[in-house]
Design a protein around this motif. Structure first.
Motif, PDB file in Angstrom:
ATOM      1  N   HIS A   1      -6.504  -5.737  16.611  1.00  0.00           N
ATOM      2  CA  HIS A   1      -6.028  -5.945  15.251  1.00  0.00           C
ATOM      3  C   HIS A   1      -7.207  -5.847  14.289  1.00  0.00           C
ATOM      4  N   VAL A   2      -7.108  -4.966  13.293  1.00  0.00           N
ATOM      5  CA  VAL A   2      -8.163  -4.756  12.304  1.00  0.00           C
ATOM      6  C   VAL A   2      -7.628  -5.137  10.930  1.00  0.00           C
ATOM      7  N   ALA A   3      -8.336  -6.022  10.250  1.00  0.00           N
ATOM      8  CA  ALA A   3      -8.006  -6.374   8.870  1.00  0.00           C
ATOM      9  C   ALA A   3      -8.935  -5.600   7.946  1.00  0.00           C
ATOM     10  N   VAL A   4      -8.372  -4.874   7.004  1.00  0.00           N
ATOM     11  CA  VAL A   4      -9.149  -4.099   6.033  1.00  0.00           C
ATOM     12  C   VAL A   4      -8.956  -4.727   4.669  1.00  0.00           C
TER      13      VAL A   4
ATOM     14  N   PRO B   1     -10.913   4.152  -1.865  1.00  0.00           N
ATOM     15  CA  PRO B   1     -11.237   5.271  -0.964  1.00  0.00           C
ATOM     16  C   PRO B   1     -11.787   4.815   0.384  1.00  0.00           C
ATOM     17  N   ALA B   2     -12.698   3.838   0.407  1.00  0.00           N
ATOM     18  CA  ALA B   2     -13.277   3.372   1.669  1.00  0.00           C
ATOM     19  C   ALA B   2     -12.259   2.620   2.503  1.00  0.00           C
TER      20      ALA B   2
ATOM     21  N   LEU C   1     -14.795  -4.839   5.416  1.00  0.00           N
ATOM     22  CA  LEU C   1     -14.930  -5.198   4.008  1.00  0.00           C
ATOM     23  C   LEU C   1     -15.176  -3.930   3.197  1.00  0.00           C
ATOM     24  N   ALA C   2     -14.257  -3.626   2.310  1.00  0.00           N
ATOM     25  CA  ALA C   2     -14.372  -2.441   1.456  1.00  0.00           C
ATOM     26  C   ALA C   2     -13.956  -2.840   0.043  1.00  0.00           C
ATOM     27  N   VAL C   3     -14.651  -3.839  -0.494  1.00  0.00           N
ATOM     28  CA  VAL C   3     -14.218  -4.488  -1.735  1.00  0.00           C
ATOM     29  C   VAL C   3     -14.770  -3.841  -2.996  1.00  0.00           C
TER      30      VAL C   3
ATOM     31  N   VAL D   1     -17.586  -7.803  11.965  1.00  0.00           N
ATOM     32  CA  VAL D   1     -17.448  -7.529  10.531  1.00  0.00           C
ATOM     33  C   VAL D   1     -18.132  -6.205  10.210  1.00  0.00           C
ATOM     34  N   PHE D   2     -17.398  -5.310   9.564  1.00  0.00           N
ATOM     35  CA  PHE D   2     -17.885  -3.997   9.166  1.00  0.00           C
ATOM     36  C   PHE D   2     -17.826  -3.898   7.636  1.00  0.00           C
ATOM     37  N   ALA D   3     -18.628  -3.017   7.072  1.00  0.00           N
ATOM     38  CA  ALA D   3     -18.661  -2.842   5.623  1.00  0.00           C
ATOM     39  C   ALA D   3     -18.709  -1.358   5.285  1.00  0.00           C
ATOM     40  N   ALA D   4     -18.063  -0.984   4.192  1.00  0.00           N
ATOM     41  CA  ALA D   4     -18.026   0.418   3.772  1.00  0.00           C
ATOM     42  C   ALA D   4     -17.844   0.493   2.265  1.00  0.00           C
ATOM     43  N   GLY D   5     -18.294   1.595   1.680  1.00  0.00           N
ATOM     44  CA  GLY D   5     -18.115   1.812   0.252  1.00  0.00           C
ATOM     45  C   GLY D   5     -19.265   1.275  -0.575  1.00  0.00           C
ATOM     46  N   GLU D   6     -18.982   0.895  -1.815  1.00  0.00           N
ATOM     47  CA  GLU D   6     -20.021   0.548  -2.771  1.00  0.00           C
ATOM     48  C   GLU D   6     -20.828  -0.686  -2.387  1.00  0.00           C
TER      49      GLU D   6
END
Length: 499
Positions: free
Chosen positions: A6-9, A14-15, A128-130, A326-331
Motif C-alpha cells: 500500500h502506497v500513500a501519495v 505532476p509529481a 511526499l509530493a507536496v 518515505v520517498f520525496a519528489a517534485g519541488e
C-alpha cells in the motif's frame, strides 16, 4: 512486487500523479491525497467541474498526456482518491522510526471549511509530493489590496477564470513570470509589461554556460517561443534588469514604482518611473513546502548555489529520503519544473511500490530526472535573488502581513544578542504568528534577521530543541480545536471520490 503493498501519495500535482501512476503499474494499492477538488496541482490547475469547460486544454501545456494519466489513475480499481483532504500531521512510529509515519488527515472540505472528518492512514510507503509556494520579497506597499503573488494570480485565472485587474504589471524573476502573464492575457487582463529583475549579463551567464546541456530541454524552447509570440501579439513589453520596488494607492494599489537594478539588486539612482495600474503580480521564485518532510524526520540538503535561502529534501537515486519508507519528489527536492517533477514522481512511485529496480523504463526516467536537476541548478544561477534587495525596505514597510510587523520592529528586535534568537524574535515582533504561520514571511524574516544579527539563518541551536526554522512545526496545517477534539478513524477506502 506485491498487490498487497500500500502506497500513500501526498499531493496530486505532476509529481504526485506520476507517482500514483507508477505505483499502480508496479502492482501496489494507492491512496492519493490532495487538498484540491481535482488532481493537477498548480501546473494543471483545473476549472471546477461545475464550469463544464468545453476546451480546458487551452490553458495548459502537455494536456493530452496529463488527461490520460489522470483518468487512468482515478479510474483504477486499486486507487483510492481523497480530494479536499489536508494532511495536518505525520506521526512517526514508536518507539523507533522503523517505517513510514502514520498520516493524519482532515477530509471532506476546504482548509477554511468546517465539518471536516479526522482520518488516519497507515501505508507501507509514503510519497511526499507536496510542491512549493511563491516566494515574494516585501517592498513598500506590497500589503495593499491589488498586490498578488504570481501564483495566486495564475490560480485565479486558470482555476476560476477570474481576472485580478484590467491593467496589470507582472514582476519578479524566473521563467514562471511568462506563464503567469499568459494566463492573465487568456483570462482577459491587459498586461502592461513583464519585468524580469535579472539583467542581460546574469541571464547570459546562467543560461549560456555549457549550452549543450540544454539539449534535453528542447521542448522548453517551443514553450518559450509560444509565450514570446503571445506577448508580442498583445504588445506586452518585456524588460530585463527592472522590477517593482514600491506600490502606492489609497485603499488599494493605484500605481507602482519600477526601477532598474544592479546585479546585486540595488536600485540604480534616477531610474525610477511610475506606472498606473489596478493590479500587480510579483514572484521571486519558490519556497519548497517542507513542513511534512520535516515532520517525518527527513534530512535536508543545502541550497542550490544562487537559489533561495533554505534547503530541499535529500533523496537517493530511487527518491528515498533518510526515513525508511518515505520517498520525496517534485519541488521539495529542487525547483526544476513539471517534466522533472513527473520523472521524479514516477521513480518514487515505482520504488515505493517495490517495483523491479532494473526495469528498463527507469533508465529513461532517471536520465530525465538528472537532466531536470541540472536544469534546476542552471535556473538558480540565471535568476538569483540579489543580496541588496533589502535596500528597498523602509522602517514602516510591512514584512509580516498577517501580524502587520514592519521592518523597523524587526531591526529593533535584533539590536541585542538575546533578541536576535529566532524564537525570541518571533515572540517579540509576532512575525510568523498569524494565520499563515510564517509560510509567506518565514523565509524572508529568517534571512533579514540573520543579516541584521550576523548569524546563520536558522539561528544558534538550543539544547533539547531542533534548529529554529520557518518550516518546522508539529501541526503542518491549520486545524480547529473542535476537529482536534473529535475522534479519529482509519480511512475507509469506500469513501474514495472517483469521477
Amino acid at each position: 512486487m506485491s498487490a498487497a503493498r500500500h502506497v500513500a501519495v501526498i499531493g496530486a500535482g505532476p509529481a504526485g500523479l506520476s507517482a500514483a501512476h507508477a505505483a499502480l503499474a508496479a502492482g501496489a494499492r494507492v491512496t492519493l491525497v490532495d487538498s484540491a477538488e481535482q488532481p493537477g496541482g498548480q501546473y494543471h490547475r483545473m476549472l471546477p467541474a461545475a464550469y463544464a469547460a468545453e476546451h480546458p486544454e487551452r490553458l495548459h501545456h502537455d494536456w493530452p498526456a496529463f488527461e490520460r494519466r489522470r483518468r487512468r489513475v482515478l479510474a483504477h480499481p486499486r486507487c483510492t482518491w481523497l480530494p479536499d483532504s489536508a494532511v495536518w500531521m505525520l506521526e512517526p512510529p514508536a518507539p523507533e522510526p522503523a517505517g513510514p509515519p502514520r498520516v493524519h488527515l482532515l477530509c471532506g472540505g476546504p482548509a477554511d471549511g468546517s465539518g471536516r472528518a479526522r482520518r488516519t492512514l497507515d501505508a507501507d510507503a509514503v510519497v511526499l509530493a507536496v510542491g512549493a509556494h511563491d516566494r515574494v520579497l516585501p517592498f513598500p506597499g506590497w500589503d495593499l489590496p491589488g498586490v498578488f503573488t504570481a501564483g495566486a494570480a495564475q490560480a485565479l485565472a486558470k482555476g476560476e477564470r477570474v481576472v485580478v485587474g484590467d491593467r496589470v504589471v507582472v514582476a519578479g524573476t524566473g521563467p514562471f513570470l511568462l506563464p503567469v502573464a499568459a494566463s492573465l492575457l487568456e483570462a482577459g487582463s491587459r498586461v502592461l509589461e513583464v519585468l524580469e529583475a535579472a539583467g542581460p549579463a546574469t541571464l547570459a551567464r546562467g543560461w549560456g554556460r555549457r549550452p549543450w546541456e540544454l539539449v534535453p530541454h528542447t521542448g522548453k524552447a517551443g514553450e518559450l517561443a509560444g509565450y514570446v509570440a503571445l506577448l508580442a501579439r498583445h504588445r506586452v513589453r518585456y524588460r530585463l534588469g527592472r522590477t517593482v520596488v514600491e506600490a502606492r494607492g489609497e485603499g488599494r494599489v493605484e500605481e507602482v514604482v519600477t526601477a532598474r537594478l544592479r546585479p546585486d539588486w540595488s536600485v540604480v539612482p534616477g531610474s525610477a518611473r511610475t506606472v498606473p495600474v489596478d493590479a500587480v503580480c510579483v514572484g521571486h521564485g519558490f519556497s519548497p513546502q517542507l513542513e511534512l518532510p520535516l515532520a517525518a524526520g527527513c534530512v535536508l540538503r543545502g541550497e542550490v548555489a544562487g537559489g533561495p535561502p533554505g534547503a530541499f529534501v535529500r533523496v537517493d537515486d530511487d527518491q528515498r529520503t533518510s526515513v525508511p519508507g518515505v520517498f520525496a519528489a517534485g519541488e521539495i527536492t529542487g525547483i526544476a519544473g513539471a517534466p522533472a517533477a513527473r520523472a521524479e514522481g514516477a521513480v518514487a512511485g515505482w520504488a515505493a511500490a517495490g517495483g523491479d529496480p532494473a526495469a528498463r523504463p527507469l533508465r529513461a526516467l532517471r536520465r530525465s530526472r538528472d537532466a531536470g536537476r541540472a536544469f534546476a541548478e542552471r535556473l538558480a544561477r540565471a535568476h538569483p535573488v540579489g543580496a541588496a534587495w533589502s535596500g528597498w525596505l523602509r522602517a514602516e514597510t510591512v514584512v509580516c502581513r498577517c501580524e502587520g510587523t514592519d521592518y523597523g520592529a524587526l531591526c529593533a528586535a535584533v539590536t541585542d544578542r538575546a533578541g536576535s534568537a529566532a524564537r525570541v524574535t518571533k515572540l517579540t515582533t509576532r512575525a510568523g504568528l498569524g494565520p499563515c504561520q510564517g509560510r509567506v514571511c518565514g523565509p524572508t524574516v529568517a534571512e533579514l534577521t540573520a543579516r541584521l544579527a550576523g548569524a546563520p539563518p536558522d539561528g544558534e541551536p538550543h539544547e533539547g530543541l531542533p534548529p529554529a526554522g520557518p518550516h518546522r512545526r508539529p501541526v503542518a496545517q491549520p486545524i480547529r480545536l473542535g476537529e482536534l477534539a473529535a475522534p479519529s478513524a482509519p480511512t475507509d477506502e469506500r469513501e474514495s471520490s472517483h469521477e
